[in-house]
Design a protein around this motif. Sequence first.
Motif, PDB file in Angstrom:
ATOM      1  N   GLY A 150       0.820  -1.208   0.000  1.00 41.16           N
ATOM      2  CA  GLY A 150       0.000   0.000   0.000  1.00 41.16           C
ATOM      3  C   GLY A 150       0.850   1.252   0.000  1.00 41.16           C
ATOM      4  N   GLY A 151       1.997   1.204   0.680  1.00 37.82           N
ATOM      5  CA  GLY A 151       2.932   2.322   0.645  1.00 37.82           C
ATOM      6  C   GLY A 151       3.551   2.495  -0.725  1.00 37.82           C
ATOM      7  N   SER A 152       3.827   1.394  -1.417  1.00 41.87           N
ATOM      8  CA  SER A 152       4.374   1.471  -2.780  1.00 41.87           C
ATOM      9  C   SER A 152       3.384   2.169  -3.710  1.00 41.87           C
ATOM     10  N   ILE A 153       2.125   1.776  -3.618  1.00 46.35           N
ATOM     11  CA  ILE A 153       1.089   2.387  -4.458  1.00 46.35           C
ATOM     12  C   ILE A 153       0.969   3.873  -4.139  1.00 46.35           C
ATOM     13  N   ALA A 154       1.021   4.212  -2.849  1.00 43.73           N
ATOM     14  CA  ALA A 154       0.910   5.613  -2.459  1.00 43.73           C
ATOM     15  C   ALA A 154       2.062   6.437  -3.019  1.00 43.73           C
ATOM     16  N   VAL A 155       3.290   5.920  -2.939  1.00 45.15           N
ATOM     17  CA  VAL A 155       4.436   6.649  -3.491  1.00 45.15           C
ATOM     18  C   VAL A 155       4.246   6.870  -4.993  1.00 45.15           C
ATOM     19  N   ALA A 156       3.868   5.799  -5.711  1.00 46.46           N
ATOM     20  CA  ALA A 156       3.668   5.926  -7.161  1.00 46.46           C
ATOM     21  C   ALA A 156       2.602   6.967  -7.473  1.00 46.46           C
ATOM     22  N   ALA A 157       1.540   7.007  -6.677  1.00 49.91           N
ATOM     23  CA  ALA A 157       0.460   7.959  -6.923  1.00 49.91           C
ATOM     24  C   ALA A 157       0.879   9.386  -6.612  1.00 49.91           C
ATOM     25  N   ALA A 249       8.421   2.719  -6.563  1.00 45.28           N
ATOM     26  CA  ALA A 249       8.480   3.324  -5.231  1.00 45.28           C
ATOM     27  C   ALA A 249       9.918   3.615  -4.820  1.00 45.28           C
ATOM     28  N   SER A 250      10.836   2.704  -5.123  1.00 45.74           N
ATOM     29  CA  SER A 250      12.240   2.912  -4.790  1.00 45.74           C
ATOM     30  C   SER A 250      12.825   4.107  -5.544  1.00 45.74           C
ATOM     31  N   GLN A 251      12.456   4.229  -6.811  1.00 45.38           N
ATOM     32  CA  GLN A 251      13.002   5.306  -7.644  1.00 45.38           C
ATOM     33  C   GLN A 251      12.379   6.661  -7.344  1.00 45.38           C
ATOM     34  N   ARG A 252      11.080   6.676  -6.918  1.00 46.25           N
ATOM     35  CA  ARG A 252      10.342   7.935  -6.818  1.00 46.25           C
ATOM     36  C   ARG A 252      10.047   8.371  -5.388  1.00 46.25           C
ATOM     37  N   LEU A 253      10.627   7.709  -4.395  1.00 40.70           N
ATOM     38  CA  LEU A 253      10.326   8.016  -3.004  1.00 40.70           C
ATOM     39  C   LEU A 253      10.550   9.488  -2.666  1.00 40.70           C
TER      40      LEU A 253
END
Length: 343
Positions: A150-157, A249-253
Amino acid sequence: MIRRLTVLSLALTLTACATPYVQPPLTPPAGFVGPHIVDAPAGQSGAFVVRDGARLPYLRWAPAEGEPWAVIVALHGMNDSRASFRLAGPWWAEQGIETWAYDQRGFGEAPGRGLWAGEAALTADLETVVALVRARHPDAVIAVVGESMGGSIAVAAFASDQPPAADRLILLAPGVWGWSSQGWLNGTSLWFAARLFGDRAVEPPEWAVRDIRASDNILELIRNGRDPNSILATRFDTLSGLVGLMETASQRLGDTRVPTLLLYGAHDQIVTPGPMRLALERAGASPTLRTAWYPDGWHLLNRDLAAVTVYGDVVAALRDPAAPLPSGAGDVLPHLQAATPAD
């Protein structure tokens, strides 16, 4: 000659590989009125109806009296469901905060159970849900709290060109174990498996179940494993989609556009220190990102035995993103740099 046959064989294998499956959008039913909320009493399941007509069941916990001063949209992790926030939601409600936790597409009782929905659909759903909640509570602080996937999706969004209309972002041990952290053998094996055996679902190996724990709250792990809305066997193409999302998420945090608090536990065995260190180093001195280190924390910070400490820090971050956290939790990266070698 042998080399030519090897190259030909590899070329034929790659040609035969199928693109990993991604759920297509639904066709809205006749008379569809657009995104809306199907209401239900607090503590019971309603549904968010999103752009293509998909119904995403939710659980809601609200203060006993009055309007909430803050509202949380909560995103569960991989193979989990809206019940992930069944402990946090009531606690936050006592602090005057309303929580809406919904089943994301492909999980729980949402459409396409067990099938990867794709980063675009998952982030679009989040944008729609936040807009619906914002319209319901226009004067409240709106926050997204994402656990693991869910955190990955949030970062991407929130790093996208169309971020959700929220005021805060809280990341509970976000998934950042992307392709660049997989290692050559693991990454290559999953790449081929997703294309050759994509629809084959596998359960975690026995050694992983025995040796890897997501939390020190054993009773909650048992409950979660027995929940019929939890998914125990995962398709290879879904795993591949998850790793791609975690790479984003790793790239866009460091690119989220609202005050962001990332929480991470010293005992996390799911998102291990190496990938988290890489993601934080990529983020650099982001003006929006703040982190919090929990020496007693595991992966499921929202359900650990010491989860109340995390709940309190989340409340403080919603009130003032720059204020000291009640727990005194410090920055994550120095701890990871001291404990893990650089990649």
